[in-house]
Design an enzyme around this catalytic site. Structure first.
Site, PDB file in Angstrom:
ATOM      1  N   HIS A  14       0.991  -1.146  -0.180  1.00  0.00           N
ATOM      2  CA  HIS A  14       0.120   0.139   0.076  1.00  0.00           C
ATOM      3  C   HIS A  14       1.077   1.258   0.209  1.00  0.00           C
ATOM      4  CE1 HIS A  14      -3.969   1.666   1.669  1.00  0.00           C
ATOM      5  NE2 HIS A  14      -3.177   2.964   1.310  1.00  0.00           N
ATOM      6  N   HIS A  16       1.188   5.151  -2.295  1.00  0.00           N
ATOM      7  CA  HIS A  16       0.876   6.088  -3.888  1.00  0.00           C
ATOM      8  C   HIS A  16       2.467   6.002  -3.572  1.00  0.00           C
ATOM      9  CE1 HIS A  16      -3.379   5.427  -2.314  1.00  0.00           C
ATOM     10  NE2 HIS A  16      -2.564   4.774  -0.996  1.00  0.00           N
ATOM     11  N   HIS A 193      -9.208   1.457  -1.124  1.00  0.00           N
ATOM     12  CA  HIS A 193      -9.582   1.348   0.463  1.00  0.00           C
ATOM     13  C   HIS A 193     -11.459   2.072   0.696  1.00  0.00           C
ATOM     14  CE1 HIS A 193      -6.071   3.557  -0.960  1.00  0.00           C
ATOM     15  NE2 HIS A 193      -5.179   3.922  -0.411  1.00  0.00           N
ATOM     16  N   GLU A 196     -11.530   3.782   6.484  1.00  0.00           N
ATOM     17  CA  GLU A 196     -10.003   4.195   7.158  1.00  0.00           C
ATOM     18  C   GLU A 196     -10.539   5.541   8.124  1.00  0.00           C
ATOM     19  OE1 GLU A 196      -7.970   6.367   3.541  1.00  0.00           O
ATOM     20  OE2 GLU A 196      -6.317   7.210   5.014  1.00  0.00           O
TER      21      GLU A 196
END
Ligand code: HPA
Ligand code: ZN
Length: 331
Positions: A14, A16, A193, A196
């Site tokens: 994970h 970005h 996602h 969160e």
């Protein structure tokens, strides 16, 4: 323990890639591409990187993306991540990119993908395997996501999965059911996602409507015992991001982070860095801070790392190789 973690083989699921853009490289690219930034020193940047929630962060993160224009910029950003990965003994990485953050500024998808993929191939020669996940921005429309998927079709072999990120609350999974169906028909694996900042229901809906193969974050499954059981029965991988959760105030203190409870429940949890340039750390820093806060044992660290291999999208041969390396490190 710090030394043990630093030397430990790691797998990151994970990350970005735009969130790995360090202020120094951001300034360099801003100057080279004549893009204005709202800060003039690294000190000013560090002060700006104080976030009350996910949206505070996203506003600054998307502004940072504006310095990325040419293929070379995407290449340099990605190569810098892999240099860090090499230093930190990361052997396999599955990385997100946000095509819309670039195509909406008039940058061609090929420019972005060619730059990122060139650095990935270079890292492969250093022994780091990797995969690229095409991620839709959930604050934009589903039609826009479908457009990205269509534009990506000729380069489909460059990606291992599709993903879903950006502002979660108010942009539920059902908004993207159609594009996930099309992606499934095209043969993509799917991640999203969820949980969160959004509620446990968004996780249920990611499972049933988006038919995800892996869950990004998933913290809020702790609110729902039936959901925890469902995730366990499905052997669903969860990519947790402790320092991100701390910086975005998803948890007030790392001692409250759910990763250890989830691990003890037998969930397939993993530790990841999310946006390391913004959240104060890469994999080593995440593992060290979490181990200190939750008193993780070497057994816990081994399980977290084995989980990451198990729920990765690496091919079987690579998984066997990685598991052997982990075994020999811990024995
Ligand atoms: N959450 C949602 N979207 C994101 C994130 C995140 O942590 N990082 C980059 N885009
Ligand atoms: Zn993320």
């Amino acid at each position: 323990m710090k030394e043990f973690i630093t030397q430990m083989p790691k797998v990151e699921l994970h990350l970005h890639i735009e969130g790995s853009l360090e202020p120094e490289l951001m300034f360099k690219l801003a100057q080279r591409n004549k893009v204005d930034l709202p800060y003039s020193t690294v000190e000013e940047v560090k002060t700006a990187y104080k976030f009350g929630n996910l949206q505070d962060f996203l506003d600054i993160y998307y502004a940072g993306c504006n310095v990325l224009i040419h293929e070379q910029d995407f290449y340099e950003m990605t190569l810098a991540y892999f240099q860090k990965a090499k230093e930190q003994n990361i052997l396999h990485a599955e990385i997100f990119f946000d095509p819309q953050s670039h195509t909406d500024r008039g940058i061609a998808l090929e420019t972005v993908v060619n730059g990122i993929r060139r650095a990935m191939k270079e890292a492969e020669a250093w022994g780091i395997s990797s995969g690229l996940i095409l991620s839709f921005l959930r604050h934009l429309s589903e039609e826009a996501a479908i457009e990205v998927l269509m534009a990506a079709e000729p380069m489909k072999d460059e990606f291992i999965a599709v993903g879903l990120d950006s502002s979660e609350v108010g942009n539920p999974p059902q908004k993207f059911e159609t594009v996930y169906n099309i992606a499934a028909k095209q043969g993509y694996l799917k991640v999203a996602h969820a949980g969160e900042e959004g509620p446990a229901q968004y996780i249920w809906d990611s499972l049933s409507l988006l038919k995800i193969d892996r869950l990004d974050h998933g913290n809020r499954s702790m609110d729902d015992e039936d959901l925890l059981l469902e995730l366990k029965n499905r052997n669903m991988g969860l990519t947790l991001c402790p320092l991100s959760n701390l910086k975005l105030q998803v948890v007030k203190d790392l001692r409250n982070h759910p990763v250890k409870k989830m691990l003890d429940l037998g969930l397939k949890v993993t530790i990841n860095s999310d946006d390391p340039a913004y959240f104060g750390g890469y994999m080593n820093e995440n593992f060290i801070a979490t181990t200190e806060a939750l008193n993780l044992s070497k057994e816990d660290l081994k399980k977290l790392t084995q989980n990451a291999v198990d729920v990765s999208f690496a091919d079987t041969g690579r998984k066997v190789e990685l598991l052997k390396l982990i075994d020999s490190y811990f024995n």
